[in-house]
Write an enzyme that holds these catalytic residues in place. Structure first.
Site, PDB file in Angstrom:
ATOM      1  CG  ASP A 150       3.264   6.157   0.674  1.00 28.43           C
ATOM      2  OD1 ASP A 150       2.054   6.051   0.409  1.00 28.43           O
ATOM      3  OD2 ASP A 150       3.795   5.603   1.651  1.00 28.43           O
TER       4      ASP A 150
ATOM      5  CG  HIS B 218      -1.846   1.184   1.266  1.00 25.55           C
ATOM      6  ND1 HIS B 218      -2.762   1.439   0.266  1.00 25.55           N
ATOM      7  CD2 HIS B 218      -1.975   2.192   2.155  1.00 25.55           C
ATOM      8  CE1 HIS B 218      -3.430   2.545   0.557  1.00 25.55           C
ATOM      9  NE2 HIS B 218      -2.968   3.022   1.697  1.00 25.55           N
ATOM     10  CB  CYS B 219       3.741   2.282   1.782  1.00 26.26           C
ATOM     11  SG  CYS B 219       2.736   2.355   3.284  1.00 26.26           S
ATOM     12  CB  ILE B 220       6.987   1.171  -1.890  1.00 26.23           C
ATOM     13  CG1 ILE B 220       7.482   0.901  -0.473  1.00 26.23           C
ATOM     14  CG2 ILE B 220       8.169   1.625  -2.734  1.00 26.23           C
ATOM     15  CD1 ILE B 220       8.525  -0.183  -0.381  1.00 26.23           C
TER      16      ILE B 220
END
Length: 445
Positions: free
Chosen positions: A280, A275-277
């Site tokens: 973001d 979900h992040c890299i």
């Protein structure tokens, strides 16, 4: 420190504080568990009634997260999950752990944060602490959340209620570092909010790292993930260069990491997941445009990482043609591993989903095997793949495919079985080499 803040800190110290965790997923559940370990009462909020029912029944919702503390908390009356958002006024602190995805145009989608903030604003009571944990661009807490909360409630931040930001640092499946073991960055909208949030998280994790503002805390989280995205892009690009030279990137990295300073190992793969890299960095590039700043370095890294599934499928098609002497169109491909990282069931933004779509777009047939994901769950970007089941991994099924593409290197996979029976193995994770498997049918991508 204001009297309200002092009272809150006192309640944290004697563990009479109650917290509400909004969003019972990969971030919210571990956070609730960290509070339960400290004897703190928790109310979990989620819009998914089925998930709430499952949690209240003490049933596992995420494989790598144990439910024993939840079951004990339910029995002792220290934990419950609910879809009743009218109860948002009950806890002393509300911790927001909702998704912050990208739109198809790669722009921030803060709809979950905004909807949750409006729901809180309608029930906000004096003295409550509101903390956003979801990853976002600098300014979200101050510029988006605070005006909504103040307008909806008629209360003032820093005087009547208190607002803070503390970014989640979860790493699903990491047995070495759980929520309580990871230092927590905390930024507040004013001194009282910072003191309250710092005291709360100090009770939950090994230590806190207070910073000067919510914007700084938001920037810390983005910086952490951008650092990883850029370095992964670098090794993905190096892989292409070294492959053309006949040099193995994994061997290069393993040798380079023996240097005790000045180098940190990152590894190539078939694309970014989680979900992040993958998400973001684009939050910052979007926000930077407001200041007429072009984030060329970050955007280039994003471009390289986004291209990786296409490069992998190009390599796969080339090998099917060259090694098997057949057209890629009509070939049968088994994608081994669907999760975005090994040993978890988390398929958020997994490059394996994109690989399946690209394989099928070129006329081949794709199936997958993943011991952690029995069927593909519905997702916003890959809805057409929903409910597709995992293919059993047997000698017979492996032999029935033209090629096996290793997309995720789960430990609980029999790679020797794959190597022995596959006509062709294309490995994006160096899994075969790590298991001592080589041969004329095994190739890296």
């Amino acid at each position: 420190m204001a009297d309200v803040a002092q009272d809150f800190v006192g309640k944290v110290r004697d563990r009479s504080v109650a917290i509400g965790v909004i969003g019972l997923g990969y971030v919210g559940i571990p956070l609730a568990l960290a509070a339960l370990r400290q004897g703190i009462r928790v109310i979990g909020f989620d819009i998914d009634q089925a998930r709430v029912d499952q949690i209240n029944a003490g049933r596992e919702t995420i494989k790598h997260i144990p439910m024993e503390l939840i079951v004990t908390g339910l029995a002792e009356g220290r934990f419950e999950a609910t879809t009743d958002f009218d109860r948002l006024s009950e806890p002393d602190a509300l911790l927001i752990c909702v998704p912050t995805p990208l739109s198809r145009q790669r722009e921030p989608d803060l709809s979950y944060v905004e909807q949750t903030t409006r729901a809180i604003g309608r029930r906000l009571r004096p003295g409550q602490l509101i903390v956003l944990e979801s990853t976002t661009y600098p300014g979200t807490t101050d510029e988006l959340m605070r005006p909504i909360l103040e307008e909806a409630s008629g209360l003032s931040s820093g005087k009547d209620f208190f607002l803070a930001y503390s970014p989640e640092r979860e790493d699903p499946g990491n047995a070495q570092f759980g929520t309580s073991d990871i230092p927590k960055v905390v930024g507040g909208d004013g001194a009282s909010a910072l003191a309250m949030a710092d005291a709360l998280y100090a009770a939950l994790v090994v230590r806190t790292v207070p910073v000067s503002s919510t914007g700084t805390a938001e920037a810390v989280k983005l910086t952490e993930n951008i650092f990883r995205a850029v370095n992964i892009a670098l090794v993905n690009e190096l892989k292409q260069v070294y492959a053309a030279m006949g040099i193995d990137i994994w061997e290069v990295i393993d040798a380079a990491k023996t240097k005790p300073f000045g180098f940190m190992p990152f590894y190539p793969g078939p694309g970014l997941g989680g979900h992040c890299i993958p998400i973001d960095p684009f939050y910052l590039t979007w926000k930077a445009r407001e200041f007429d700043i072009a984030t060329r370095f970050i955007e280039l890294a994003g471009q390289i990482n986004t291209e990786m599934p296409y490069r992998v499928v190009d390599r796969l098609a080339e090998l099917v043609d060259r090694q098997l002497g057949r057209s890629f169109s009509g070939a049968r491909i088994l994608v081994l591993g669907l999760a975005y990282k090994k040993n978890v069931e988390d398929m958020r933004e997994s490059p394996a989903l994109k690989l399946i779509e690209l394989i099928e777009a070129r006329g081949a047939q794709a199936a997958y095997h993943d011991p952690h994901i029995p069927a593909i769950r519905k997702s916003r970007r890959h809805g057409a793949l929903a409910a597709r089941p995992s293919t059993p991994l047997t000698a017979q099924t492996i032999a029935g495919f033209d090629a096996v593409l290793i997309a995720t290197d789960h430990d609980d996979v029999d790679y020797a079985l794959v190597a022995a029976h596959a006509k062709l193995v294309v490995d994006t994770r160096n899994a075969c080499a790590r298991h001592g498997l080589t041969g004329e049918t095994i190739f890296k991508a």
